[in-house]
Scaffold this motif. Structure first.
Motif, PDB file in Angstrom:
ATOM      1  N   LEU A 112       0.834  -1.378  -0.167  1.00  0.00           N
ATOM      2  CA  LEU A 112       0.034   0.170   0.046  1.00  0.00           C
ATOM      3  C   LEU A 112       0.802   1.321   0.009  1.00  0.00           C
ATOM      4  O   LEU A 112       1.821   1.219   0.644  1.00  0.00           O
ATOM      5  CB  LEU A 112      -0.961   0.085   1.080  1.00  0.00           C
ATOM      6  N   ASP A 113       0.500   2.300  -0.554  1.00  0.00           N
ATOM      7  CA  ASP A 113       0.977   3.633  -0.803  1.00  0.00           C
ATOM      8  C   ASP A 113       1.093   4.102   0.521  1.00  0.00           C
ATOM      9  O   ASP A 113       0.152   4.180   1.368  1.00  0.00           O
ATOM     10  CB  ASP A 113       0.251   4.578  -1.657  1.00  0.00           C
ATOM     11  N   ARG A 114       2.124   4.438   1.272  1.00  0.00           N
ATOM     12  CA  ARG A 114       2.550   5.072   2.462  1.00  0.00           C
ATOM     13  C   ARG A 114       1.610   6.268   2.794  1.00  0.00           C
ATOM     14  O   ARG A 114       1.525   6.573   3.989  1.00  0.00           O
ATOM     15  CB  ARG A 114       3.962   5.091   2.879  1.00  0.00           C
ATOM     16  N   ARG A 115       1.454   7.071   1.546  1.00  0.00           N
ATOM     17  CA  ARG A 115       0.519   8.330   1.800  1.00  0.00           C
ATOM     18  C   ARG A 115      -0.871   7.732   2.526  1.00  0.00           C
ATOM     19  O   ARG A 115      -1.339   8.354   3.563  1.00  0.00           O
ATOM     20  CB  ARG A 115       0.387   9.004   0.637  1.00  0.00           C
ATOM     21  N   ARG A 116      -1.419   6.733   1.955  1.00  0.00           N
ATOM     22  CA  ARG A 116      -3.033   6.300   2.461  1.00  0.00           C
ATOM     23  C   ARG A 116      -2.642   5.586   3.681  1.00  0.00           C
ATOM     24  O   ARG A 116      -3.627   5.967   4.649  1.00  0.00           O
ATOM     25  CB  ARG A 116      -3.250   5.373   1.419  1.00  0.00           C
ATOM     26  N   VAL A 117      -1.578   4.893   4.022  1.00  0.00           N
ATOM     27  CA  VAL A 117      -1.401   4.207   5.167  1.00  0.00           C
ATOM     28  C   VAL A 117      -1.471   5.427   6.436  1.00  0.00           C
ATOM     29  O   VAL A 117      -2.037   5.386   7.360  1.00  0.00           O
ATOM     30  CB  VAL A 117      -0.357   3.623   5.295  1.00  0.00           C
ATOM     31  N   MET A 118      -0.572   6.413   6.064  1.00  0.00           N
ATOM     32  CA  MET A 118      -0.547   7.585   7.271  1.00  0.00           C
ATOM     33  C   MET A 118      -1.629   8.256   7.421  1.00  0.00           C
ATOM     34  O   MET A 118      -2.167   8.582   8.670  1.00  0.00           O
ATOM     35  CB  MET A 118       0.546   8.465   6.691  1.00  0.00           C
ATOM     36  N   LEU A 119      -2.697   8.458   6.438  1.00  0.00           N
ATOM     37  CA  LEU A 119      -3.828   9.213   6.614  1.00  0.00           C
ATOM     38  C   LEU A 119      -4.797   8.225   7.511  1.00  0.00           C
ATOM     39  O   LEU A 119      -5.519   8.749   8.021  1.00  0.00           O
ATOM     40  CB  LEU A 119      -4.596   9.434   4.981  1.00  0.00           C
ATOM     41  N   ALA A 120      -4.859   7.012   6.923  1.00  0.00           N
ATOM     42  CA  ALA A 120      -5.681   6.055   7.729  1.00  0.00           C
ATOM     43  C   ALA A 120      -5.321   5.991   9.360  1.00  0.00           C
ATOM     44  O   ALA A 120      -6.084   6.052  10.182  1.00  0.00           O
ATOM     45  CB  ALA A 120      -5.661   4.483   7.191  1.00  0.00           C
ATOM     46  N   LEU A 121      -3.894   6.152   9.518  1.00  0.00           N
ATOM     47  CA  LEU A 121      -3.426   6.180  10.979  1.00  0.00           C
ATOM     48  C   LEU A 121      -3.926   7.373  11.587  1.00  0.00           C
ATOM     49  O   LEU A 121      -4.316   7.133  13.097  1.00  0.00           O
ATOM     50  CB  LEU A 121      -1.976   5.872  11.106  1.00  0.00           C
ATOM     51  N   THR A 122      -4.058   8.343  10.919  1.00  0.00           N
ATOM     52  CA  THR A 122      -4.424   9.787  11.631  1.00  0.00           C
ATOM     53  C   THR A 122      -5.991   9.801  11.843  1.00  0.00           C
ATOM     54  O   THR A 122      -6.360  10.228  12.842  1.00  0.00           O
ATOM     55  CB  THR A 122      -3.978  11.044  10.569  1.00  0.00           C
ATOM     56  N   ALA A 123      -6.729   9.106  10.997  1.00  0.00           N
ATOM     57  CA  ALA A 123      -7.992   9.034  11.089  1.00  0.00           C
ATOM     58  C   ALA A 123      -8.391   8.066  12.425  1.00  0.00           C
ATOM     59  O   ALA A 123      -9.121   8.272  13.155  1.00  0.00           O
ATOM     60  CB  ALA A 123      -8.743   8.360   9.790  1.00  0.00           C
ATOM     61  N   LEU A 124      -7.885   7.161  12.643  1.00  0.00           N
ATOM     62  CA  LEU A 124      -7.803   6.216  13.756  1.00  0.00           C
ATOM     63  C   LEU A 124      -7.363   6.846  14.953  1.00  0.00           C
ATOM     64  O   LEU A 124      -8.268   6.754  16.049  1.00  0.00           O
ATOM     65  CB  LEU A 124      -6.758   4.966  13.704  1.00  0.00           C
ATOM     66  N   LEU A 125      -6.614   8.033  15.175  1.00  0.00           N
ATOM     67  CA  LEU A 125      -6.294   8.969  16.174  1.00  0.00           C
ATOM     68  C   LEU A 125      -7.636   9.709  16.445  1.00  0.00           C
ATOM     69  O   LEU A 125      -8.056   9.974  17.578  1.00  0.00           O
ATOM     70  CB  LEU A 125      -5.131   9.928  15.795  1.00  0.00           C
ATOM     71  N   LEU A 126      -8.467  10.026  15.441  1.00  0.00           N
ATOM     72  CA  LEU A 126      -9.539  10.736  15.586  1.00  0.00           C
ATOM     73  C   LEU A 126     -10.766  10.012  16.248  1.00  0.00           C
ATOM     74  O   LEU A 126     -11.239  10.376  17.160  1.00  0.00           O
ATOM     75  CB  LEU A 126     -10.092  11.471  14.373  1.00  0.00           C
ATOM     76  N   VAL A 127     -10.858   8.946  15.762  1.00  0.00           N
ATOM     77  CA  VAL A 127     -11.762   7.759  16.560  1.00  0.00           C
ATOM     78  C   VAL A 127     -11.537   7.557  17.994  1.00  0.00           C
ATOM     79  O   VAL A 127     -12.260   7.462  18.653  1.00  0.00           O
ATOM     80  CB  VAL A 127     -11.701   6.393  15.738  1.00  0.00           C
ATOM     81  N   SER A 128     -10.046   7.290  18.239  1.00  0.00           N
ATOM     82  CA  SER A 128      -9.628   7.044  19.745  1.00  0.00           C
ATOM     83  C   SER A 128     -10.131   8.345  20.709  1.00  0.00           C
ATOM     84  O   SER A 128     -10.721   8.008  21.799  1.00  0.00           O
ATOM     85  CB  SER A 128      -8.052   6.828  19.663  1.00  0.00           C
ATOM     86  N   ASN A 129      -9.883   9.758  19.983  1.00  0.00           N
ATOM     87  CA  ASN A 129     -10.242  10.708  20.871  1.00  0.00           C
ATOM     88  C   ASN A 129     -11.732  10.906  21.132  1.00  0.00           C
ATOM     89  O   ASN A 129     -11.942  11.206  22.179  1.00  0.00           O
ATOM     90  CB  ASN A 129      -9.632  12.042  20.157  1.00  0.00           C
TER      91      ASN A 129
END
Length: 434
Positions: A112-129
Motif C-alpha cells: 500500500l502507498d504509505r500516504r494512504r497508510v499515514m492518512l488512515a492512522l491519523t483517522a484512527l487517532l480521531l476515532v480514539s479521541n
C-alpha cells in the motif's frame, strides 16, 4: 607541423582536437564517425518540507493524546471511581498495542502507498479521541487507548523511513529533529494545558482539544504528503535477522531500560507533586509547562549531539535522569527540589527520541522501516513496563516508588550504552521519493 615524403608526394599528418572533458565514451568507426555517450550526475531530489511538517503535526497529535493521562490521572481516577494505579494502565494499554502494531503495520500494509497508510492512522487517532470523550468506565477508555496504540505504533514505525525519502541524505538529521520537535511541543502543551483544562472544564475537555488537533493534522497530511509507494521487502524473517545484529540488539535493550525508567517516573509525576511536594494545581501546571519548554530545548540539543554521537546523548541523558531521580528520593518533600528536578528531567528525556532514531537507522540503513518498527515496539514495551512497574510501586510504597524505579533503570541503561553503544557515525542509505 612536421611532414615527410613518399616518392614525389608530400604527405601531411592529420591532427584532431582533444575530446572535451565531458566526453566519456568514444566509439570510432572506419568512416571516422564518433558515437558519444555523455554521463552526468542526476540533479539532487528536492526536499519536501511541507510533508515533513505534516509528519511533525502527526507526532504532535499522537503524543498529545498519549501523554494526556499523565496530567489528568487524578481527575480521571476520581471521575471513573478507580485508583491512580488503575488509571495509569490506560498508558499501559496504549503502549502494549503500539508495541505489537509497530512491527506489524509495515507487514500488514504490504504494498500500500504509505500516504494512504499515514492518512488512515491519523483517522484512527480521531476515532480514539472521540471514544475517550464519551468513555464512562475504565474499559471503554482502555478500548479507546487501544485504538490510539495502533495509530501510534504504525505512525512511529514509518516516520523516520519516510523522512529518509522526503529529504536529501544530508538533511535527514535536521528533518528528524523537526519531526521529533512535535514530541517537545506536545509535552509543552499536553501536560500543563491538559492539567489546566481538566481542573477548569473537566478531563474530557482535554480530549476534545486533542480531537481538534487531529482534524488539523489530517487536513495538512492530505494536502502535503506526496505519493509514497511501499519499498523494501519487510517480512518476519527480516525482523528476526535484524534482531540478530548486535548493534540492533544493543539499541533495543537500551531503549527497554531507559524508556521504562522515564515513564515509571513521568506517568506518576502528578501524584508525586500533589501528595509528596504538596504543590497546588497552579504550581503543578507551571512545573509541567517548564518540563515541556525544557524538553523543546532538550530536543534541539539532542539532535545536535546525536548527529555526532548518538551514544553520547543516550549516556548523558540517562545519567542526568538517574541523578534527578535520586534527588527526588532524597528531597522530594521540597517543592523547590521537586520542581527543578522535573523541569530538568524534561530537558534530559527530550534528547532520547532523536538519539535512538539515528542509532537504529545507522545500525540498519538497508531495512530502515523494519528496524524503526522494532525500535517503536521496544519503546512501547518499555512504556508499558514503566507504567506497570511504577504503578505497582506507587500503590504499594507511595508516589516516591516511581523515581525509585527510574533510578535503577536509568543507571543500567547508561552503563549498557557506555559499554556497548555505537562508537562512531556511519553513513545512512537513502531512497527518496520524487
Amino acid at each position: 607541423m612536421r611532414s615527410f615524403r613518399h616518392g614525389n608526394a608530400r604527405i601531411l599528418p592529420l591532427t584532431c582536437p582533444a575530446p572535451p572533458y565531458w566526453q566519456l565514451v568514444v566509439a570510432q568507426t572506419e568512416c571516422s564517425v564518433c558515437d558519444v555517450s555523455v554521463v552526468s550526475d542526476p540533479a539532487p531530489a528536492p526536499a519536501h518540507w511541507p510533508a515533513v511538517v505534516s509528519l511533525t503535526l502527526g507526532v504532535f497529535g499522537l503524543v498529545t493524546a498519549e501523554f494526556l493521562p499523565a496530567s489528568l490521572l487524578t481527575a480521571m481516577a476520581t471521575d471513573l471511581g478507580i485508583s491512580a494505579g488503575a488509571a495509569g494502565q490506560t498508558v499501559t494499554a496504549t503502549a502494549l498495542i503500539a508495541a505489537v502494531a509497530a512491527p506489524s503495520i509495515p507487514l500488514l500494509t504490504g504494498k500500500l502507498d504509505r500516504r494512504r497508510v499515514m492518512l488512515a492512522l491519523t483517522a484512527l487517532l480521531l476515532v480514539s479521541n472521540a471514544l475517550s470523550i464519551w468513555a464512562d468506565d475504565l474499559w471503554t477508555l482502555i478500548g479507546a487507548r487501544v485504538l490510539l496504540g495502533v495509530a501510534l505504533g504504525g505512525f512511529w514505525s514509518m516516520a523516520a523511513p519516510l523522512a529518509l525519502r522526503l529529504v536529501p541524505e544530508a538533511l535527514f538529521p535536521r528533518a528528524m529533529a523537526l519531526i521529533l520537535s512535535g514530541v517537545s511541543v506536545a509535552t509543552v502543551c499536553a501536560a500543563p494545558i491538559g492539567a489546566w483544562m481538566g481542573d477548569v472544564f473537566g478531563w474530557r475537555s482535554a480530549f476534545v482539544a486533542a480531537g481538534a488537533i487531529g482534524l488539523v493534522t489530517l487536513a495538512t497530511q492530505w494536502a502535503t504528503l506526496p505519493s509514497l509507494p511501499a519499498q523494501g521487502g519487510a517480512n518476519l524473517r527480516m525482523l528476526v535477522h535484524l534482531i540478530g545484529r548486535p548493534s540492533v540488539r544493543t539499541a533495543l535493550l537500551a531503549v527497554l531500560l531507559v524508556i521504562s525508567g522515564h515513564f515509571a517516573g513521568f506517568t506518576y509525576v502528578r501524584p508525586l507533586m500533589e501528595n509528596v511536594a504538596q504543590l497546588p494545581i497552579g504550581a503543578v501546571s507551571a512545573v509541567l509547562l517548564g518540563y515541556g519548554i525544557a524538553g523543546f530545548f532538550g530536543n534541539l540539543a539532542g539532535g545536535y549531539v546525536a548527529g555526532r554521537s548518538e551514544r553520547l546523548v543516550v549516556v548523558l541523558g540517562s545519567a542526568m535522569i538517574a541523578a534527578l531521580a535520586a534527588a527526588l528520593l532524597m528531597a522530594g518533600q521540597s517543592a523547590v527540589v521537586t520542581s527543578v528536578a522535573i523541569i530538568l528531567w524534561g530537558f534530559a528525556f527530550a534528547a532520547f527520541p532523536v538519539g535512538f532514531q539515528i542509532w537504529i537507522v545507522r545500525a540498519a540503513p538497508d531495512q530502515a522501516e523494519s528496524a524503526s518498527g522494532l525500535l517503536v515496539a521496544a519503546f512501547q514495551i518499555a512504556i508499558a513496563s514503566g507504567a506497570v512497574g511504577g504503578g505497582v510501586l506507587v500503590d504499594s510504597v507511595g508516589a516516591l516508588g516511581a523515581p525509585m524505579f527510574a533510578l535503577v533503570a536509568m543507571s543500567l541503561g547508561a552503563l549498557l550504552t557506555l559499554r556497548f553503544g555505537p562508537r562512531g557515525a556511519s553513513p545512512v542509505a537513502v531512497s527518496q521519493t520524487h
